[in-house]
Design an enzyme around this catalytic site. Structure first.
Site, mmCIF file in Angstrom:
data_model
loop_
_atom_site.group_PDB
_atom_site.id
_atom_site.type_symbol
_atom_site.label_atom_id
_atom_site.label_comp_id
_atom_site.label_asym_id
_atom_site.label_seq_id
_atom_site.Cartn_x
_atom_site.Cartn_y
_atom_site.Cartn_z
ATOM 1 N N TYR A 125 -17.863 78.684 35.498
ATOM 2 C CA TYR A 125 -19.272 79.402 36.202
ATOM 3 C C TYR A 125 -20.578 79.056 35.163
ATOM 4 O O TYR A 125 -21.581 79.103 35.354
ATOM 5 C CB TYR A 125 -19.341 80.953 35.981
ATOM 6 C CG TYR A 125 -18.457 81.400 37.096
ATOM 7 C CD1 TYR A 125 -17.140 81.099 37.069
ATOM 8 C CD2 TYR A 125 -18.855 82.129 37.958
ATOM 9 C CE1 TYR A 125 -16.183 81.352 38.242
ATOM 10 C CE2 TYR A 125 -18.110 82.386 39.155
ATOM 11 C CZ TYR A 125 -16.864 82.230 39.151
ATOM 12 O OH TYR A 125 -16.079 82.615 40.223
ATOM 13 N N LYS A 172 -3.363 80.608 33.699
ATOM 14 C CA LYS A 172 -2.647 79.434 34.269
ATOM 15 C C LYS A 172 -2.211 78.537 32.973
ATOM 16 O O LYS A 172 -2.648 77.279 33.075
ATOM 17 C CB LYS A 172 -3.379 78.703 35.265
ATOM 18 C CG LYS A 172 -2.657 77.790 36.075
ATOM 19 C CD LYS A 172 -1.710 78.595 36.937
ATOM 20 C CE LYS A 172 -0.927 77.366 37.960
ATOM 21 N NZ LYS A 172 0.386 78.070 38.787
ATOM 22 N N ASP A 205 -1.015 82.941 39.766
ATOM 23 C CA ASP A 205 -0.358 82.842 41.110
ATOM 24 C C ASP A 205 0.635 84.108 41.184
ATOM 25 O O ASP A 205 0.717 84.863 42.145
ATOM 26 C CB ASP A 205 0.329 81.566 41.312
ATOM 27 C CG ASP A 205 0.626 80.973 40.295
ATOM 28 O OD1 ASP A 205 0.902 81.676 39.116
ATOM 29 O OD2 ASP A 205 1.353 79.820 40.440
ATOM 30 N N ASP A 229 -12.845 86.771 39.341
ATOM 31 C CA ASP A 229 -13.752 86.882 40.620
ATOM 32 C C ASP A 229 -12.765 86.956 41.832
ATOM 33 O O ASP A 229 -12.756 87.850 42.692
ATOM 34 C CB ASP A 229 -14.625 85.761 40.667
ATOM 35 C CG ASP A 229 -15.677 85.600 41.677
ATOM 36 O OD1 ASP A 229 -15.644 86.676 42.398
ATOM 37 O OD2 ASP A 229 -16.677 84.785 41.713
ATOM 38 N N ASP A 233 -11.715 90.764 44.493
ATOM 39 C CA ASP A 233 -11.588 90.859 45.792
ATOM 40 C C ASP A 233 -10.324 91.255 46.580
ATOM 41 O O ASP A 233 -10.240 92.201 47.375
ATOM 42 C CB ASP A 233 -12.069 89.859 46.563
ATOM 43 C CG ASP A 233 -13.566 89.420 46.442
ATOM 44 O OD1 ASP A 233 -14.371 90.000 45.784
ATOM 45 O OD2 ASP A 233 -14.137 88.942 47.530
HETATM 46 MG MG MG Z 1 -17.145 87.715 43.847
#
Ligand code: MG
Ligand code: NAI
Length: 343
Positions: A125, A172, A205, A229, A233
Site C-alpha cells: 500500500y 505467507k 491461505d 484488507d 471482507d
Molecule cells: Mg477493503
C-alpha cells in the site's frame, strides 16, 4: 458537559446516506450521556475531487488533525488517495476490524467474536509501482518497527478482551521468506513479553479457510496490510455481511473510524444501505475517546449505541441486505428509539 469536535467525511455513494443515519444516532446518544458533539464537515472522495480538483484537500487533513476524532463514510474510486493516504500521513498504524455474531442475524456460527488487527501503513500500500518495458514491479515494504508496534497492539488488545487471550499471526512466509519472515519473527519476539496470551501463526491461505471452518476459535488475528484488507471482507461475510462490520484506524495522536465496506455504487441513492457498520464504528469512536480522554460519559454513550444496535436487530428490524425491508433512515430511527441510559 464535555465537548468534542468530530470531523466527518461523508464520502461517496452510500456514504452520505449512512453518515446521515449514524449522525442522528450519535446525536441522541451523546445528549443522553451528557456529551456535546460538534460535527465539522471534512470533504473528501470522488465528488470532492471533481469539485475541488483534489480528493483529499489539505484543508480536510487540517480539519481532521484539529478535531478530537474523525468519522468517515466510504469513498469511491479515490480510496487510495483518501484513506490510504490518511492512514500513512497521520500514522494510523493499527486498523482494528472486529467481526462479531449479532443477535437475530444469520451467520456462519453464532459464537464468532474475533478482531483482525491489520498493519495499516506499509506493505504493497505504499503504492510503489514501477513500470518497465512489458511489466510493472510492485514494491512491498515490511519493517521491524511497524511489525513490532502492530504485534504489541494486537497482544495488548487480546489481553484487554474478555476472550480467549490468543493472537494468531497471519502471513505467507513460506514464499515471502524475507518480508513475511521479518513480520513473523518480530511477532514472536513481542510474544515473549505477553506470556499470558497464546501466540500462534498461520499461513494466509490456511487462515482464509479456517475463518470459514472454525471462526469461533479465533480471538485476535494480526496481519500485514493487504492480507488484512482481504480477510476482513471475508470475516464480515462470516458474521452476516459488509453492512455490519465497523473499523478503527488508530495512531498515537489521531484516529479515524469507518465501516469496512466501500461506497456500494450498486445500491447508492436507493436509501436501502445498512448503516449498522458505521453506527458501530461511531460506538468504537466513543470507546476510543473514553480511553484516550479518560471520559466515562463517552464509554456510556459507546455502550448505549452498541446495545441499541443489538436490540434493534434482535427485534427483527433489518435492512434489505439482511433480508428485511427497513430503509437506512428507518433503521437509524429504530436504533435511536432503543437507546437506553445505563443505570
Ligand atoms: Mg477493503
Ligand atoms: P463495497 O464494499 O462498496 O460493496 C460490496 C458489496 O457489498 C456490494 O454489493 C454492496 O452493495 C454491498 N454493501 C456494502 N456496504 C453495504 C451496506 N452498508 N449495506 C448494504 N450493502 C452493502 O465494495 P466494492 O463494490 O468493491 O467497492 C466500491 C467502491 O468503494 C470502490 O470504488 C472502492 O474503491 C471503494 N472502497 C472504499 C473504501 C473506503 O473508503 N475505506 C473501502 C472499500 C472500498
Amino acid at each position: 458537559m464535555k465537548e468534542y469536535v468530530i470531523s466527518v467525511i461523508r464520502g461517496d455513494g452510500i456514504g452520505p446516506e449512512v453518515v446521515a443515519g449514524c449522525s442522528t444516532v450519535l446525536h441522541n446518544a451523546a445528549s443522553a450521556a451528557s456529551l456535546k458533539l460538534e460535527f465539522v464537515d471534512a470533504p473528501a472522495g470522488d465528488e470532492t475531487g471533481r469539485l475541488k480538483g483534489k480528493a483529499l484537500p489539505d484543508s480536510t487533513i487540517e480539519t481532521i488533525t484539529h478535531s478530537d476524532a474523525c468519522l468517515k463514510g466510504p469513498v469511491g474510486k479515490s480510496a487510495a488517495d483518501v484513506i490510504v493516504r490518511l492512514r500513512q500521513e497521520l500514522d494510523l498504524y493499527a486498523n482494528v476490524r472486529p467481526a462479531k455474531s449479532l443477535p437475530g442475524v444469520r451467520c456462519l456460527d453464532a459464537g464468532v467474536d474475533m478482531v483482525i488487527v491489520r498493519e495499516n501503513t506499509e506493505d504493497l500500500y505504499k503504492g510503489l509501482e514501477i513500470e518497465f518495458d512489458g511489466g510493472v514491479l510492485a514494491l512491498r515494504s515490511i519493517t521491524a518497527k511497524a511489525s513490532e508496534r502492530i504485534s504489541r497492539f494486537a497482544f495488548e488488545l487480546s489481553r484487554s478482551r474478555a476472550g480467549k487471550k490468543s493472537v494468531v499471526c497471519v502471513h505467507k512466509n513460506n514464499v515471502l521468506r524475507k518480508s513475511d519472515g521479518l513480520f513473523v519473527g518480530t511477532f514472536y519476539k513481542v510474544a515473549g513479553e505477553f506470556q499470558d496470551v497464546k501466540a500462534e501463526d498461520m499461513l494466509v491461505d490456511s487462515a482464509a479457510m479456517n475463518f470459514i471452518r472454525k471462526p469461533s476459535e479465533f480471538d485476535v488475528v494480526v496481519t500485514t496490510n493487504l492480507y488484512g484488507d482481504i480477510l476482513s471482507d471475508e470475516t464480515a461475510q462470516v458474521v452476516g455481511g459488509l453492512g455490519l462490520t465497523p473499523s478503527a484506524n488508530i495512531g498515537e495522536k489521531y484516529a479515524i473510524f469507518e465501516p469496512v465496506h466501500g461506497s456500494a455504487p450498486d445500491i447508492a441513492g436507493t436509501g436501502t444501505a445498512n448503516p449498522t457498520a458505521i453506527i458501530l464504528s461511531a460506538s468504537m469512536m466513543l470507546d476510543w475517546l473514553s480511553r484516550s480522554r479518560k471520559d466515562s460519559d463517552c464509554l456510556r454513550a459507546s455502550e448505549m449505541i452498541r446495545k441499541a444496535v443489538h436490540r434493534t436487530l434482535a427485534d427483527g428490524v433489518k435492512t434489505r441486505d439482511l433480508g428485511g425491508s427497513a430503509g437506512t433512515s428507518d433503521f437509524a430511527a429504530a436504533v435511536s428509539s432503543r437507546l437506553e441510559i445505563p443505570s
